[in-house]
Design a protein around this motif. Structure first.
Motif, PDB file in Angstrom:
ATOM      1  N   THR A 208       0.845  -1.185   0.000  1.00  0.00           N
ATOM      2  CA  THR A 208       0.000   0.000   0.000  1.00  0.00           C
ATOM      3  C   THR A 208       0.881   1.237   0.000  1.00  0.00           C
ATOM      4  O   THR A 208       2.076   1.171   0.338  1.00  0.00           O
ATOM      5  CB  THR A 208      -0.894   0.047   1.251  1.00  0.00           C
ATOM      6  OG1 THR A 208      -0.057   0.196   2.425  1.00  0.00           O
ATOM      7  CG2 THR A 208      -1.729  -1.217   1.374  1.00  0.00           C
ATOM      8  N   GLN A 209       0.297   2.366  -0.356  1.00  0.00           N
ATOM      9  CA  GLN A 209       1.058   3.614  -0.333  1.00  0.00           C
ATOM     10  C   GLN A 209       1.553   3.901   1.078  1.00  0.00           C
ATOM     11  O   GLN A 209       2.693   4.347   1.258  1.00  0.00           O
ATOM     12  CB  GLN A 209       0.195   4.779  -0.834  1.00  0.00           C
ATOM     13  CG  GLN A 209       0.869   6.137  -0.659  1.00  0.00           C
ATOM     14  CD  GLN A 209       0.224   7.234  -1.474  1.00  0.00           C
ATOM     15  OE1 GLN A 209      -0.112   7.019  -2.639  1.00  0.00           O
ATOM     16  NE2 GLN A 209       0.068   8.395  -0.880  1.00  0.00           N
ATOM     17  N   GLU A 210       0.744   3.630   2.059  1.00  0.00           N
ATOM     18  CA  GLU A 210       1.136   3.914   3.435  1.00  0.00           C
ATOM     19  C   GLU A 210       2.360   3.108   3.841  1.00  0.00           C
ATOM     20  O   GLU A 210       3.263   3.631   4.511  1.00  0.00           O
ATOM     21  CB  GLU A 210      -0.032   3.603   4.383  1.00  0.00           C
ATOM     22  CG  GLU A 210      -1.217   4.549   4.275  1.00  0.00           C
ATOM     23  CD  GLU A 210      -2.020   4.345   2.994  1.00  0.00           C
ATOM     24  OE1 GLU A 210      -1.963   3.246   2.391  1.00  0.00           O
ATOM     25  OE2 GLU A 210      -2.714   5.307   2.574  1.00  0.00           O
ATOM     26  N   GLN A 211       2.441   1.845   3.440  1.00  0.00           N
ATOM     27  CA  GLN A 211       3.601   1.018   3.763  1.00  0.00           C
ATOM     28  C   GLN A 211       4.871   1.574   3.129  1.00  0.00           C
ATOM     29  O   GLN A 211       5.927   1.622   3.764  1.00  0.00           O
ATOM     30  CB  GLN A 211       3.378  -0.416   3.258  1.00  0.00           C
ATOM     31  CG  GLN A 211       2.373  -1.215   4.053  1.00  0.00           C
ATOM     32  CD  GLN A 211       2.120  -2.566   3.416  1.00  0.00           C
ATOM     33  OE1 GLN A 211       1.712  -2.653   2.244  1.00  0.00           O
ATOM     34  NE2 GLN A 211       2.368  -3.636   4.160  1.00  0.00           N
ATOM     35  N   VAL A 212       4.757   1.999   1.879  1.00  0.00           N
ATOM     36  CA  VAL A 212       5.919   2.526   1.162  1.00  0.00           C
ATOM     37  C   VAL A 212       6.420   3.807   1.824  1.00  0.00           C
ATOM     38  O   VAL A 212       7.608   3.976   2.098  1.00  0.00           O
ATOM     39  CB  VAL A 212       5.577   2.777  -0.319  1.00  0.00           C
ATOM     40  CG1 VAL A 212       6.713   3.525  -1.016  1.00  0.00           C
ATOM     41  CG2 VAL A 212       5.286   1.453  -1.026  1.00  0.00           C
ATOM     42  N   VAL A 213       5.500   4.720   2.099  1.00  0.00           N
ATOM     43  CA  VAL A 213       5.872   6.001   2.702  1.00  0.00           C
ATOM     44  C   VAL A 213       6.468   5.791   4.089  1.00  0.00           C
ATOM     45  O   VAL A 213       7.505   6.382   4.434  1.00  0.00           O
ATOM     46  CB  VAL A 213       4.643   6.928   2.778  1.00  0.00           C
ATOM     47  CG1 VAL A 213       4.968   8.187   3.576  1.00  0.00           C
ATOM     48  CG2 VAL A 213       4.162   7.290   1.374  1.00  0.00           C
TER      49      VAL A 213
ATOM     50  N   LYS B 291      12.417  13.110   3.161  1.00  0.00           N
ATOM     51  CA  LYS B 291      12.729  12.317   1.976  1.00  0.00           C
ATOM     52  C   LYS B 291      11.620  11.320   1.627  1.00  0.00           C
ATOM     53  O   LYS B 291      11.717  10.621   0.616  1.00  0.00           O
ATOM     54  CB  LYS B 291      14.050  11.572   2.176  1.00  0.00           C
ATOM     55  CG  LYS B 291      15.250  12.497   2.345  1.00  0.00           C
ATOM     56  CD  LYS B 291      16.541  11.734   2.579  1.00  0.00           C
ATOM     57  CE  LYS B 291      17.712  12.696   2.759  1.00  0.00           C
ATOM     58  NZ  LYS B 291      18.988  11.992   3.031  1.00  0.00           N
ATOM     59  N   ARG B 292      10.582  11.264   2.440  1.00  0.00           N
ATOM     60  CA  ARG B 292       9.522  10.295   2.174  1.00  0.00           C
ATOM     61  C   ARG B 292       8.744  10.688   0.913  1.00  0.00           C
ATOM     62  O   ARG B 292       8.558  11.875   0.632  1.00  0.00           O
ATOM     63  CB  ARG B 292       8.561  10.214   3.356  1.00  0.00           C
ATOM     64  CG  ARG B 292       7.690  11.441   3.547  1.00  0.00           C
ATOM     65  CD  ARG B 292       6.931  11.384   4.876  1.00  0.00           C
ATOM     66  NE  ARG B 292       5.972  12.465   5.004  1.00  0.00           N
ATOM     67  CZ  ARG B 292       6.272  13.711   5.341  1.00  0.00           C
ATOM     68  NH1 ARG B 292       7.539  14.053   5.572  1.00  0.00           N
ATOM     69  NH2 ARG B 292       5.330  14.628   5.446  1.00  0.00           N
ATOM     70  N   PRO B 293       8.290   9.710   0.136  1.00  0.00           N
ATOM     71  CA  PRO B 293       7.466  10.022  -1.037  1.00  0.00           C
ATOM     72  C   PRO B 293       6.139  10.658  -0.621  1.00  0.00           C
ATOM     73  O   PRO B 293       5.493  10.195   0.323  1.00  0.00           O
ATOM     74  CB  PRO B 293       7.232   8.658  -1.691  1.00  0.00           C
ATOM     75  CG  PRO B 293       8.323   7.783  -1.164  1.00  0.00           C
ATOM     76  CD  PRO B 293       8.581   8.269   0.233  1.00  0.00           C
ATOM     77  N   ARG B 294       5.771  11.695  -1.320  1.00  0.00           N
ATOM     78  CA  ARG B 294       4.452  12.285  -1.104  1.00  0.00           C
ATOM     79  C   ARG B 294       3.399  11.554  -1.928  1.00  0.00           C
ATOM     80  O   ARG B 294       2.211  11.644  -1.634  1.00  0.00           O
ATOM     81  CB  ARG B 294       4.483  13.762  -1.516  1.00  0.00           C
ATOM     82  CG  ARG B 294       5.546  14.585  -0.798  1.00  0.00           C
ATOM     83  CD  ARG B 294       5.136  14.903   0.618  1.00  0.00           C
ATOM     84  NE  ARG B 294       6.199  15.614   1.334  1.00  0.00           N
ATOM     85  CZ  ARG B 294       5.959  16.526   2.280  1.00  0.00           C
ATOM     86  NH1 ARG B 294       4.722  16.831   2.612  1.00  0.00           N
ATOM     87  NH2 ARG B 294       6.962  17.117   2.882  1.00  0.00           N
TER      88      ARG B 294
END
Length: 453
Positions: A412-417, A428-431
């Motif tokens: 999920t996007q949340e896991q990646v971020v 540096k986290r992806p938005r």
């Protein structure tokens, strides 16, 4: 320097100088057939060679080099517009194809070694910022570069080099084809870089791009066969740390990584007799100097933290693009260093980490300078991520925001971020995270980030 192709034109008896697929040529056969080509092209201003993976292509290229005629390698899959531009821009007088070359021919001419300062190759850049630019590469630059790699990789005539790379780029052509003809190591070209073909080749020195090594790492049986090798070398794009670790586990070899460009040949590499660090490309090779500079040209410290444009100088660096005075003015600093356009950090002990291209991999967000490569390395360590590419996209508030393109499953996007925020600074986290089936790549396996934009 002596002669450029020392082992070919010398007295050493190489019964199997090279093998392309099922076709083998000894030193004497190659020299005779290449001399026949030299007889045909001698005096031409430049000759284009359709660079298919074929022993006859090698013979055509070597023949031109014997005659002192600049070679213009043309990718066999080039489109009509690209091909027309290369031929016109280079001034190539004719095009040689593999089916025009006779491997049994016996040349009649005798050719003195050409001027070391003369152009050996005219290579063309990828053209990501307009029409491809011609890069004249001198004979002395090739000789210096190959000798520096012999020093770094302990490359000797006792090696057998194996690869299946295209022969219209520096990696497959200069390192992978001219290298063996200078250093006397037989070449086995597998035509296609398939894991089973690498496993069956029985070499000691192997060249590959990350895509090749990734496929071998996913094929334990083929990887097992490489335990008998001496050195595995990866280049042309960053090697993901998980692939590095998997290769080390399966083959017993930590791969050597190196860095270079068409304009500079190979300038930085880890060494056969030294350590290997995943995600880093080593130290400058013999004769090469490197430094980092910021946007204003101020030289930055080698502290492992400062991120700046990598600049190089040395005997392998070209002197300028063909017919591009404006590009040349931008490509070199006032004191003569070549501006690579790549962003890097340099550790106090001289080890280099390439962050990526300044145009696509240096992200300026909220006053911070962020390297896309650092985020990509971290994300490749997240379970479920197979491939990733990070770019900066315009943002009214931040200037640029971090966007990650991920190939993977069960994420999920949340896991990646959250994974990035835990491993790196929060800024540096992806938005944004975009899940895709595959990443766009060129013929050498490099991700083409312009297409992601």
């Amino acid at each position: 320097m002596a002669e450029l192709l020392t082992s070919l034109t010398g007295s050493q008896d190489l019964a199997h100088a090279l093998r392309f697929g099922e076709v083998s040529l000894g030193r004497a056969e190659l020299l005779a057939a290449a001399t026949a080509v030299a007889d045909q092209v001698h005096g031409a201003p430049a000759v284009a060679v359709e660079a298919t993976a074929d022993a006859r292509t090698v013979t055509a290229i070597v023949g031109c080099l014997l005659a002192g005629v600049p070679v213009v390698p043309v990718p066999p899959d080039s489109g009509a517009a690209e091909r027309s531009h290369i031929l016109k821009d280079s001034g190539a007088e004719r095009v040689l194809r593999a089916d025009e070359i006779d491997l049994t021919a016996q040349g009649r001419g005798s050719y003195a070694e050409p001027d070391p300062a003369g152009t050996a190759l005219i290579l063309y850049t990828s053209g990501t910022t307009g029409a491809p630019k011609g890069v004249p590469v001198t004979r002395s630059a090739i000789a210096a570069g190959l000798d520096a790699l012999a020093d770094a990789w302990a490359w000797t005539p006792d090696d057998t080099l194996v690869h299946g790379l295209p022969i219209f780029h520096v990696h497959g052509l200069v390192l992978g084809m001219l290298g063996p003809l200078r250093h006397g190591s037989p070449l086995v070209h597998t035509v296609r870089p398939k894991p089973a073909a690498y496993a069956a080749a029985g070499g000691s020195l192997y060249f590959g791009v990350p895509t090749v090594w990734s496929r071998i790492a996913a094929d334990p049986q083929s990887a097992e066969a490489l335990k008998k090798a001496r050195l595995l070398v990866s280049g042309s794009a960053p090697l993901p740390a998980p692939v590095f670790e998997r290769l080390a586990q399966l083959t017993g070899h930590q791969p050597v990584e190196r860095y270079g460009m068409t304009e500079t040949l190979i300038t930085v590499s880890s060494r056969a007799d030294g350590e290997r660090r995943p995600g880093q490309v080593g130290v400058p090779v013999l004769g090469t100097g490197t430094r980092l500079a910021d946007d204003d040209g101020t030289v930055l410290p080698n502290d492992g933290e400062a991120v700046g444009e990598l600049q190089v100088h040395g005997p392998t660096v070209f002197s300028g693009y063909l017919h591009r005075p404006e590009a040349n003015q931008q490509a070199f600093t006032a004191d003569g260093w070549f501006r690579t356009g790549d962003v890097a950090t340099i550790h106090p002990d001289g080890w280099h980490r390439i962050v990526g291209r300044a145009s696509t991999d240096l992200i300026k967000s909220g006053g911070y300078r962020i390297g896309a490569g650092e985020i990509e390395d971290v994300l490749l360590g997240l379970d479920g991520v197979r491939e990733v590419a990070v770019i900066g996209v315009p943002d009214e508030d931040l200037g640029e925001r971090v966007r990650a393109f991920v190939v993977g499953e069960n994420l999920t996007q949340e896991q990646v971020v959250e994974h990035v925020a835990q491993q790196l600074s929060v800024h540096k986290r992806p938005r944004e995270v975009v899940f895709v089936a595959e990443l766009p790549r060129n013929a050498m396996g490099k991700v083409v980030k312009q297409r992601l934009r």
